[in-house]
Design a protein around this motif. Sequence first.
Motif, PDB file in Angstrom:
ATOM      1  N   LEU A 171       0.910  -1.160   0.073  1.00  0.00           N
ATOM      2  CA  LEU A 171       0.130   0.018   0.106  1.00  0.00           C
ATOM      3  C   LEU A 171       0.989   1.106   0.045  1.00  0.00           C
ATOM      4  O   LEU A 171       0.397   2.585  -0.139  1.00  0.00           O
ATOM      5  N   LYS A 172       2.217   1.167   0.108  1.00  0.00           N
ATOM      6  CA  LYS A 172       2.924   2.372   0.014  1.00  0.00           C
ATOM      7  C   LYS A 172       3.556   2.603  -1.314  1.00  0.00           C
ATOM      8  O   LYS A 172       3.912   3.673  -1.503  1.00  0.00           O
ATOM      9  N   LEU A 173       3.243   1.737  -2.319  1.00  0.00           N
ATOM     10  CA  LEU A 173       3.510   1.971  -3.664  1.00  0.00           C
ATOM     11  C   LEU A 173       2.671   2.823  -4.446  1.00  0.00           C
ATOM     12  O   LEU A 173       1.510   2.847  -4.319  1.00  0.00           O
ATOM     13  N   SER A 174       3.036   3.683  -5.281  1.00  0.00           N
ATOM     14  CA  SER A 174       2.221   4.533  -6.246  1.00  0.00           C
ATOM     15  C   SER A 174       2.840   4.242  -7.688  1.00  0.00           C
ATOM     16  O   SER A 174       3.786   4.870  -8.269  1.00  0.00           O
ATOM     17  N   PRO A 175       2.058   3.263  -8.366  1.00  0.00           N
ATOM     18  CA  PRO A 175       2.517   2.892  -9.629  1.00  0.00           C
ATOM     19  C   PRO A 175       1.820   3.871 -10.914  1.00  0.00           C
ATOM     20  O   PRO A 175       0.986   4.409 -10.483  1.00  0.00           O
ATOM     21  N   ASP A 176       2.689   3.739 -11.883  1.00  0.00           N
ATOM     22  CA  ASP A 176       2.032   4.126 -12.998  1.00  0.00           C
ATOM     23  C   ASP A 176       1.086   3.333 -13.752  1.00  0.00           C
ATOM     24  O   ASP A 176       0.185   3.543 -14.300  1.00  0.00           O
ATOM     25  N   ILE A 177       1.470   2.000 -13.803  1.00  0.00           N
ATOM     26  CA  ILE A 177       0.894   0.846 -14.303  1.00  0.00           C
ATOM     27  C   ILE A 177       0.770  -0.089 -13.251  1.00  0.00           C
ATOM     28  O   ILE A 177       1.623  -0.822 -12.772  1.00  0.00           O
ATOM     29  N   ALA A 178      -0.701  -0.485 -12.737  1.00  0.00           N
ATOM     30  CA  ALA A 178      -0.770  -1.442 -11.718  1.00  0.00           C
ATOM     31  C   ALA A 178      -1.286  -2.768 -12.278  1.00  0.00           C
ATOM     32  O   ALA A 178      -2.295  -2.603 -12.910  1.00  0.00           O
ATOM     33  N   ILE A 179      -0.869  -3.961 -11.907  1.00  0.00           N
ATOM     34  CA  ILE A 179      -1.432  -5.108 -12.401  1.00  0.00           C
ATOM     35  C   ILE A 179      -1.951  -5.970 -11.136  1.00  0.00           C
ATOM     36  O   ILE A 179      -1.412  -5.825 -10.012  1.00  0.00           O
ATOM     37  N   LEU A 180      -3.183  -6.285 -11.237  1.00  0.00           N
ATOM     38  CA  LEU A 180      -3.720  -7.070 -10.187  1.00  0.00           C
ATOM     39  C   LEU A 180      -4.186  -8.420 -10.656  1.00  0.00           C
ATOM     40  O   LEU A 180      -5.125  -8.644 -11.502  1.00  0.00           O
ATOM     41  N   THR A 181      -3.625  -9.481 -10.046  1.00  0.00           N
ATOM     42  CA  THR A 181      -3.914 -10.814 -10.627  1.00  0.00           C
ATOM     43  C   THR A 181      -4.863 -11.333  -9.693  1.00  0.00           C
ATOM     44  O   THR A 181      -5.498 -12.564 -10.455  1.00  0.00           O
ATOM     45  N   ALA A 182      -5.018 -11.543  -8.501  1.00  0.00           N
ATOM     46  CA  ALA A 182      -6.028 -12.162  -7.838  1.00  0.00           C
ATOM     47  C   ALA A 182      -6.302 -11.595  -6.639  1.00  0.00           C
ATOM     48  O   ALA A 182      -5.287 -10.579  -5.961  1.00  0.00           O
ATOM     49  N   MET A 183      -7.574 -11.752  -5.766  1.00  0.00           N
ATOM     50  CA  MET A 183      -7.883 -11.143  -4.517  1.00  0.00           C
ATOM     51  C   MET A 183      -8.271 -12.393  -3.793  1.00  0.00           C
ATOM     52  O   MET A 183      -9.304 -12.117  -2.813  1.00  0.00           O
ATOM     53  N   ASP A 184      -7.810 -13.541  -3.832  1.00  0.00           N
ATOM     54  CA  ASP A 184      -8.309 -14.698  -2.867  1.00  0.00           C
ATOM     55  C   ASP A 184      -7.679 -14.394  -1.495  1.00  0.00           C
ATOM     56  O   ASP A 184      -6.761 -13.798  -1.258  1.00  0.00           O
ATOM     57  N   PRO A 185      -8.353 -14.959  -0.573  1.00  0.00           N
ATOM     58  CA  PRO A 185      -8.147 -14.720   0.618  1.00  0.00           C
ATOM     59  C   PRO A 185      -6.840 -15.349   1.146  1.00  0.00           C
ATOM     60  O   PRO A 185      -6.585 -16.393   0.892  1.00  0.00           O
ATOM     61  N   ASP A 186      -6.001 -14.655   1.897  1.00  0.00           N
ATOM     62  CA  ASP A 186      -4.808 -15.122   2.273  1.00  0.00           C
ATOM     63  C   ASP A 186      -4.150 -14.229   3.336  1.00  0.00           C
ATOM     64  O   ASP A 186      -4.633 -13.256   3.606  1.00  0.00           O
ATOM     65  N   HIS A 187      -3.269 -14.634   4.181  1.00  0.00           N
ATOM     66  CA  HIS A 187      -2.474 -13.871   5.263  1.00  0.00           C
ATOM     67  C   HIS A 187      -3.679 -13.565   6.289  1.00  0.00           C
ATOM     68  O   HIS A 187      -3.598 -12.299   6.505  1.00  0.00           O
ATOM     69  N   LEU A 188      -4.486 -14.305   6.562  1.00  0.00           N
ATOM     70  CA  LEU A 188      -5.737 -13.903   7.492  1.00  0.00           C
ATOM     71  C   LEU A 188      -5.200 -13.628   8.793  1.00  0.00           C
ATOM     72  O   LEU A 188      -5.959 -13.111   9.637  1.00  0.00           O
TER      73      LEU A 188
END
Length: 452
Positions: free
Chosen positions: A171-188
Motif C-alpha cells: 500500500l506504500k507503492l504509487s504505480p504508473d501501471i498497476a497489475i492485479l492478478t488475484a484477490m483470494d483470501p490469504d494472510h488472514l
Amino acid sequence: MELSKIHRVYFVGIGGIGMSAIARFFHEKGVAVSGYDKTSTQLTQQLEAEGIRIHYTEDLDQIDRSADLVVYTPAIPAAHTELVYYRENGYEVVKRSDVLQEITRELFAITVAGTHGKTTVSTMIAHLLRHTGYGCNAFLGGISSNYGKNFWSSDKQVAVIEADEYDRSFLKLSPDIAILTAMDPDHLDIYGTEAEVETAFIQYTQNIKPNGTLLAKHGLPRGPELKGDNKLTYSLQNNAADIYAANIRMEDGGYEFDVVQQDWMIDKVKLRIGGMHNVENAVSAIGVAHLLGIGSDKIRAAVADFKGIRRRFEYLVKKENAVYIDDYAHHPEELRALITSAKTLFREKKCTVVFQPHLFTRTRDFAEGFGEALSLADEVILLPIYPAREQPIAGVTSEMIAARIEGPVVKIIARDEVPAYLREHPAELLITAGAGDIDLLREPLQTLLNKP
C-alpha cells in the motif's frame, strides 16, 4: 529518503528474496552495501561474490556504523541486537517497502500485486522489457531462469516491482501501471477476514498515479470498486475481458496461442513453460508491453525466449517415462491450478504430489481448500507443516489436510524420508510444492528420477 543522497546501506536480513533485490539495486549504483543474515544460502553467497559484505551472527562489531540508511525485513525479531542498536542510536531505519515506495515515486513504476501469480507476471514483464530492448530495473520475488537473478538494473527510468500484500507493505507503492492478478483470501493472520483482504487490494489501486493504468484480472470480486484513470481487464480466454488468449494449443509441455484485444492482435505466441495459468499470466504481461508501445514481433520473440522462474512450474525432469515439476504453490488455488495444468499436459501419467504446508495459520484457515486441491492428484505425500515465523497451534497439523483429501492414496512422512519412499514407489508425474524448505528435495529427487 532521497535515493541519490544515500552512500552506505546496511541490511538486517539481507538474504531474503525481496531484500536481496534492493541490496543489488544499491550495490549496482555504487553504494556501499553490507548486511546480516541468519544463515548462509546460495543467494547470500551470490551477493558476497558480487562484492557485498555479509556476516551471519548478531555482532555489533561487524555492523556499518557509518550507514546512511538501515533496511530491515519484518521477519527479523524486534529484539534483534543490531536492529535495536540502530534504532536506539538515531539511524534512519526503514522497511524494504519504504525503499520501494521511494523508487515508485522517482521512476515510472509498473507494480504487480495479487495473492498469486505476481512473481511470474512481474518476471515476465521485466523479461519482455529487457529482451525487447525497452529496458527496466526489475525487483522480483523469484529467480529468473533466463538471467539467474531477482534483480537487474537499467539506465531506463522504469521499474518493474513485485508488490507484496503481506503486512500491507504494497500500500506504500504509487504505480504508473498497476497489475492485479488475484484477490483470494490469504494472510488472514494479518487481515482477519476475506473482506479485509479485498479492501486492501482496492486500496492498492487507489494509489495509482494520475492518468495511470490498472490492468486487472477479469471477474475479480468487487471489481467495480477498483480504481485507476484507465482500467483494463485480462483473462485466459474470456472474450468479455479487454485482453484475452484465443486458439490455445498445447505443444511439447508448453503452448501456442493468440492474444486478442479489440484494436489489436498478436498471433502465434509461443510460451515454452507449462501451466495454463501461465498463459493467462503471459496475456497480462503482453498487455503491459503493448501499452508501452513495444512491437508485436519483439513481444513474440521475447515470450518464446522466456524460460520461467525457479520454482514456478519448473521442469526439473522431462523425459518419456518420468516428469518432475517443482513449484512454490502454497495456497489452495495455486495448488489447484498447478495439479490441473500438469495432469492436462501429461494425461497418461500417474500424478504424485509431495506437499509441504506453509504456516500453521494458513493450514488452519484453508485445510478444506488444500484437501480439495490435493484430491485432484493420484497420490499425495504430505510433509509436516513448515512454521516459518510462527509458533505451533494446538491441533493444527498436516493431519487436518489429510483428513479432507478424498480419493488419492495419502501418506504423511518427514521430508528426508521422501527420496527413499519414491525409490520404492516410483513416480511417473512428480510434483513437489510448498514455500518452506521442500526445495531441499529438488536435487535428490532430480537425481533419482534421472536414473535410467
